[in-house]
Design an enzyme around this catalytic site. Structure first.
Site, short mmCIF file in Angstrom:
data_model
loop_
_atom_site.label_atom_id
_atom_site.label_comp_id
_atom_site.label_asym_id
_atom_site.label_seq_id
_atom_site.Cartn_x
_atom_site.Cartn_y
_atom_site.Cartn_z
N LYS A 1 25.78 7.91 -0.66
CA LYS A 1 27.18 7.93 -0.20
C LYS A 1 27.71 9.36 -0.17
O LYS A 1 26.95 10.25 0.18
CB LYS A 1 28.01 6.97 -1.04
CG LYS A 1 27.36 5.57 -1.06
CD LYS A 1 28.05 4.52 -1.85
CE LYS A 1 27.22 3.25 -1.84
NZ LYS A 1 27.68 2.19 -2.70
N THR B 1 26.64 5.77 -7.58
CA THR B 1 25.40 5.90 -6.82
C THR B 1 25.25 7.38 -6.50
O THR B 1 26.22 8.13 -6.50
CB THR B 1 25.46 5.11 -5.49
OG1 THR B 1 26.64 5.48 -4.78
CG2 THR B 1 25.48 3.61 -5.73
N ASP C 1 33.72 2.96 -11.40
CA ASP C 1 32.59 2.96 -10.48
C ASP C 1 33.00 3.87 -9.32
O ASP C 1 33.74 3.46 -8.43
CB ASP C 1 32.34 1.52 -10.00
CG ASP C 1 31.28 1.43 -8.91
OD1 ASP C 1 30.92 2.47 -8.34
OD2 ASP C 1 30.83 0.30 -8.62
N TYR D 1 3.95 7.24 -15.14
CA TYR D 1 4.72 6.27 -15.94
C TYR D 1 5.41 7.00 -17.07
O TYR D 1 4.80 7.80 -17.76
CB TYR D 1 3.82 5.16 -16.49
CG TYR D 1 4.28 3.84 -15.95
CD1 TYR D 1 5.45 3.26 -16.42
CD2 TYR D 1 3.62 3.20 -14.91
CE1 TYR D 1 5.93 2.08 -15.89
CE2 TYR D 1 4.07 2.02 -14.37
CZ TYR D 1 5.25 1.46 -14.87
OH TYR D 1 5.72 0.30 -14.34
N ARG E 1 18.65 7.63 -2.75
CA ARG E 1 19.18 6.28 -2.95
C ARG E 1 18.98 5.85 -4.40
O ARG E 1 17.92 5.34 -4.76
CB ARG E 1 18.45 5.33 -1.99
CG ARG E 1 18.93 3.92 -2.00
CD ARG E 1 18.74 3.26 -0.66
NE ARG E 1 19.52 3.94 0.36
CZ ARG E 1 20.83 3.81 0.51
NH1 ARG E 1 21.52 3.02 -0.28
NH2 ARG E 1 21.47 4.46 1.45
N GLU F 1 8.08 5.38 -19.35
CA GLU F 1 9.04 4.53 -20.07
C GLU F 1 9.56 5.27 -21.29
O GLU F 1 8.80 5.94 -21.99
CB GLU F 1 8.36 3.23 -20.51
CG GLU F 1 8.27 2.23 -19.38
CD GLU F 1 7.65 0.91 -19.81
OE1 GLU F 1 7.13 0.82 -20.93
OE2 GLU F 1 7.69 -0.03 -19.00
C1 LIG Z 1 27.28 0.99 -3.16
C2 LIG Z 1 28.04 0.54 -4.33
C3 LIG Z 1 27.39 -0.05 -5.43
C4 LIG Z 1 25.94 -0.47 -5.44
O1 LIG Z 1 25.01 0.43 -5.16
P1 LIG Z 1 23.50 0.04 -4.73
O2 LIG Z 1 22.79 1.32 -4.92
O3 LIG Z 1 23.58 -0.42 -3.31
O4 LIG Z 1 23.02 -1.03 -5.64
C5 LIG Z 1 28.17 -0.36 -6.53
N1 LIG Z 1 29.50 -0.13 -6.54
C6 LIG Z 1 30.15 0.38 -5.49
C7 LIG Z 1 31.62 0.59 -5.55
C8 LIG Z 1 29.45 0.73 -4.35
O5 LIG Z 1 30.11 1.22 -3.30
#
Ligand SMILES: *Cc1c(COP(=O)(O)O)cnc(C)c1O
Length: 411
Positions: A228, A225, A199, A53, A234, A55
């Site tokens: 991808k 993320t 993003d 843990y 993940r 935090e």
């Molecule tokens: C995949 C994705 C997310 C969210 O990611 P998670 O890990 O699935 O919650 C947010 N924004 C975009 C543009 C994404 O492609």
């Protein structure tokens, strides 16, 4: 067998994991949000760090015994900053959705207006879908692509921004195949007096590989993320200018989350180290080249791609003029071990659960070592199958997929 304890205690689960391993090996993984994390990333994720843990943040924890955890998390932070040339990094968000919400809450008040991409044109659920917490708590106004080109019209985006005066302008997409004009978005945000947020979840790997413009220099806050194209575990990371560091950190913990997943943070640190190598940058360049080759083959075979191609790792086949929906098309492909996902297309006349598009991409195939030559084979298989999905054609396709992946077994 590399999981002897699991196999002994829970053979049922072990068998399912082995079946999934085999599915991943035997198929063509073309869902553009998926990739193959390296064995080193997987090893870091499967460690006793999960027991701890922690935090708080390095040197400011609410628990004792964090002397090594602090060093591990600091390593992840320092590498993230170096990799993306960022002033500040928070490596604790559990996943992309939490990271996005943490960014909104760091800079905005509930009810504030955010401008983001229309969800049917490639925006993400967390970019203001009414079923998402984002859409329930903030007021989203969406921009979209033009109907004739299926590309963004940045003059229109600017006009809308100056009219709406949002508190934040968000760019970066989940299902738009074209490059994001990040510096133009940042310019528009400045003019409109809004925060610029990016993003870059789908394209972070391409950014590292120099195949896509980075939003980091021009934006107040950027998240991605770590899955991808980036090819890590993940999870997610937030990057921001120093002036927002405190707000972002407070918004992640204690704002959004409790204890961080330090085993996943360790895996992120490994991913960032991998991403600094020349081999990784070559990989990202190949991902983009493969996408171009695949798109070219699909179009040469008469399929229509949204916006007529791709600048990134992903593309969307428009099934409107085929005899099935995107969902049926994706299901037919999956029967032959070619995995894609169904997706809305801009101005779709069908519903999200049964839309007109098939979204596919090249990160995982490229991770297995495939190049342009294989993309031509794969493109041909997909195009042939979507035109003729008789049982005979399906069997031929399945056979061809098996042969193709077999030759990439030890890559
Ligand atoms: C995949 C994705 C997310 C969210 O990611 P998670 O890990 O699935 O919650 C947010 N924004 C975009 C543009 C994404 O492609």
């Amino acid at each position: 067998m590399n999981r002897p304890n699991l196999a002994k205690f829970d053979p049922e689960l072990e068998e399912l994991i082995e079946l999934e391993e085999k599915r991943q090996e035997d198929g063509l993984l073309m869902i553009p949000s998926e990739n193959l994390a390296s064995p080193a990333v997987l090893e870091a994720a499967g460690t006793v760090l999960t027991n701890k843990y922690a935090e708080g943040y390095p040197q400011k924890r609410y628990y004792t015994g964090n002397q090594y955890i602090d060093k591990i998390e600091q390593l992840a932070i320092d590498r993230a900053k170096e990799l993306f040339c960022a002033e500040h990094a928070n490596v604790q968000p559990h996943a992309g959705s939490q990271a996005n919400l943490a960014c909104y809450f760091a800079l905005l008040q509930p009810g504030d207006t955010i401008m983001a991409m229309n969800l049917a044109h490639g925006g993400h659920l967390t970019h203001g879908h009414p079923v998402s917490l984002s859409g329930k708590l903030f007021k989203f106004v969406h921009y979209g692509v033009r109907q004739d080109t299926e590309m963004l019209d940045m003059d229109e985006v600017e006009k809308l921004a100056l009219e709406i005066k949002p508190k934040m302008i968000l760019s970066g997409f989940t299902a738009h195949p074209r490059a994001v004009p990040f510096s133009r978005f940042a310019e528009i945000a400045k003019k409109a007096g809004a925060y610029a947020m990016a993003d870059m979840s789908h394209i972070a790997g391409l950014v590292v590989g120099g195949v896509h413009e980075s939003p980091v220099p021009t934006h107040d806050v950027v998240m991605t993320t770590t899955t991808k194209t980036l090819r890590g575990p993940r999870s997610a990371v937030i990057l921001c200018k120093e002036q927002y560091a405190k707000q972002i950190d407070k918004s992640v913990f204690p704002g959004m989350q409790g204890g961080p997943l330090e085993h996943i943070i360790a895996a992120k640190a490994v991913c960032f180290k991998e991403a600094m190598t020349d081999e990784y940058k070559e990989y990202q360049k190949q991902v983009a080249k493969n996408a171009k080759a695949l798109a070219y083959t699909l179009m040469a075979d008469g399929l229509r791609l949204v916006s007529g191609g791709t600048d990134t790792h992903l593309m969307i086949i428009d099934c409107t003029n085929l005899e099935f929906s995107g969902k049926q098309g994706a299901d037919i492909l999956a029967e032959c071990n070619i995995y894609t996902n169904f997706n809305m297309i801009p101005f779709d006349t069908r519903k999200p659960a049964d839309p007109s598009g098939i979204r596919l991409g090249t990160p995982a195939l490229t991770a297995r070592g495939m190049k342009e030559k294989e993309m031509q084979i794969v493109g041909q298989l997909i195009a042939d199958l979507l035109k003729n999905h008789s049982e005979e054609q399906k069997n031929m396709t399945k056979q061809a997929v098996t042969e193709l992946v077999k030759s990439f077994d030890d890559k």
